[in-house]
Design an enzyme around this catalytic site. Structure first.
Site, PDB file in Angstrom:
ATOM      1  N   SER A 223       0.800  -1.259   0.149  1.00 10.64           N
ATOM      2  CA  SER A 223       0.288  -0.085  -0.285  1.00 10.64           C
ATOM      3  C   SER A 223       0.921   1.183  -0.168  1.00 10.64           C
ATOM      4  CB  SER A 223      -1.128   0.377   1.355  1.00 10.64           C
ATOM      5  OG  SER A 223      -1.576   0.973   1.650  1.00 10.64           O
TER       6      SER A 223
ATOM      7  N   LYS B 138       1.133  -2.950   6.578  1.00 12.16           N
ATOM      8  CA  LYS B 138       1.653  -2.604   4.881  1.00 12.16           C
ATOM      9  C   LYS B 138       2.787  -2.668   4.833  1.00 12.16           C
ATOM     10  CE  LYS B 138      -1.738  -4.332   2.683  1.00 12.16           C
ATOM     11  NZ  LYS B 138      -1.963  -5.360   1.961  1.00 12.16           N
TER      12      LYS B 138
ATOM     13  N   TYR C 250      -3.315  -0.646  10.014  1.00 14.37           N
ATOM     14  CA  TYR C 250      -2.696  -1.323   8.918  1.00 14.37           C
ATOM     15  C   TYR C 250      -2.288  -0.402   7.960  1.00 14.37           C
ATOM     16  CZ  TYR C 250      -4.264  -1.243   3.390  1.00 14.37           C
ATOM     17  OH  TYR C 250      -4.311  -1.690   1.906  1.00 14.37           O
TER      18      TYR C 250
END
Length: 252
Positions: free
Chosen positions: A140, A162, A158
């Site tokens: 990401s 990533k 998150y």
């Protein structure tokens, strides 16, 4: 056969029932590959692909080691050994690191990072170690500017997960290179997928004006870079993170 042609190759795509995963399944089929479409909801793949004989939908929990081994055995029976692994499955979370729910943070890391390593290890031992091949991890772009973007596009946990995927990509690339395995990552920016849980128009309104190319991404925008990294055209590329984000994040 051209350098982008994957005819005769077999790819495993996780998180394949919708969004980026389903777009990748269709993209690999278009290049001639056999595709193992792994997801907790394989019926959605079956519906979308209309029983294409080069697509094998399978139910898979990427955190279940025994289940992964069972799937790899089924793949060998149907298509032979794997050539390409795309670690796309992941979950979105919105926890702060300092005061967020610890169990939710651990769940995010378990699915978004631990499962990437575990599945890669198993596929490597099953086929890639002896045959060479490709591993593409879906990372990401927001992990590269986490402090800036996590408030609007994903939780800090998150972003953290990533960022680990990006580092893991380089570490695995180094370790597997002697066996002719390349490991790279594709880092999408803000892409409209079911994970966002909101209409595309709302996502566009929130983010499109902040992106140099003037729009949010669509799942199909991720296909080209992923297929390229899986192809012979990328045989001398490993340990790289390719950002596909409309210019939202630019890095050297």
């Amino acid at each position: 056969m051209g350098i982008f042609d994957l005819t005769g190759k077999t790819a495993l795509v996780t998180g394949a029932s919708g969004g980026i995963g389903l777009a990748l399944v269709k993209g690999f089929v278009d290049t001639g590959a056999n595709v193992v479409a792994a997801d907790l909801d394989p019926a959605a793949v079956e519906s979308a692909m209309a029983s294409n004989d080069r697509v094998m939908p399978v139910r898979l929990d990427v955190s279940d080691e025994a289940g992964i081994k069972d799937v790899l055995a089924l793949v060998r029976e149907r298509f032979g050994p794997l050539d390409i692994l795309v670690n796309n499955a992941g979950i979105k979370s919105a926890e702060r690191l300092m005061d967020g729910d610890r169990q939710r943070i651990q769940r995010t890391l378990a699915i978004n990072t631990d499962a990437v390593l575990d599945l890669t290890r198993l596929v490597y031992e099953d086929s890639l170690k002896d045959r060479g091949g490709r591993v593409i991890n879906i990372g990401s772009s927001i992990s590269s500017r986490g402090a800036v973007f996590n408030y609007q596009a994903g939780g800090a946990d998150y972003c953290f997960s990533k960022a680990i995927v990006h580092d893991l990509t380089q570490l695995l690339a180094y370790e597997t290179a002697p066996h002719c395995v390349t490991v790279n990552a594709v880092a999408p920016g803000i892409v409209h997928t079911p994970m966002h849980g909101r209409p595309a128009e709302e996502t566009e309104a929130r983010h499109g004006g902040l992106i140099p190319l003037g729009r949010i991404g669509q799942p199909e925008d991720i296909v080209g870079a992923t297929v390229f990294l899986a192809s012979d055209a990328a045989s001398y590329i490993t340990g790289q993170v390719v950002h596909v984000n409309g210019g939202m994040v630019m890095s050297d």
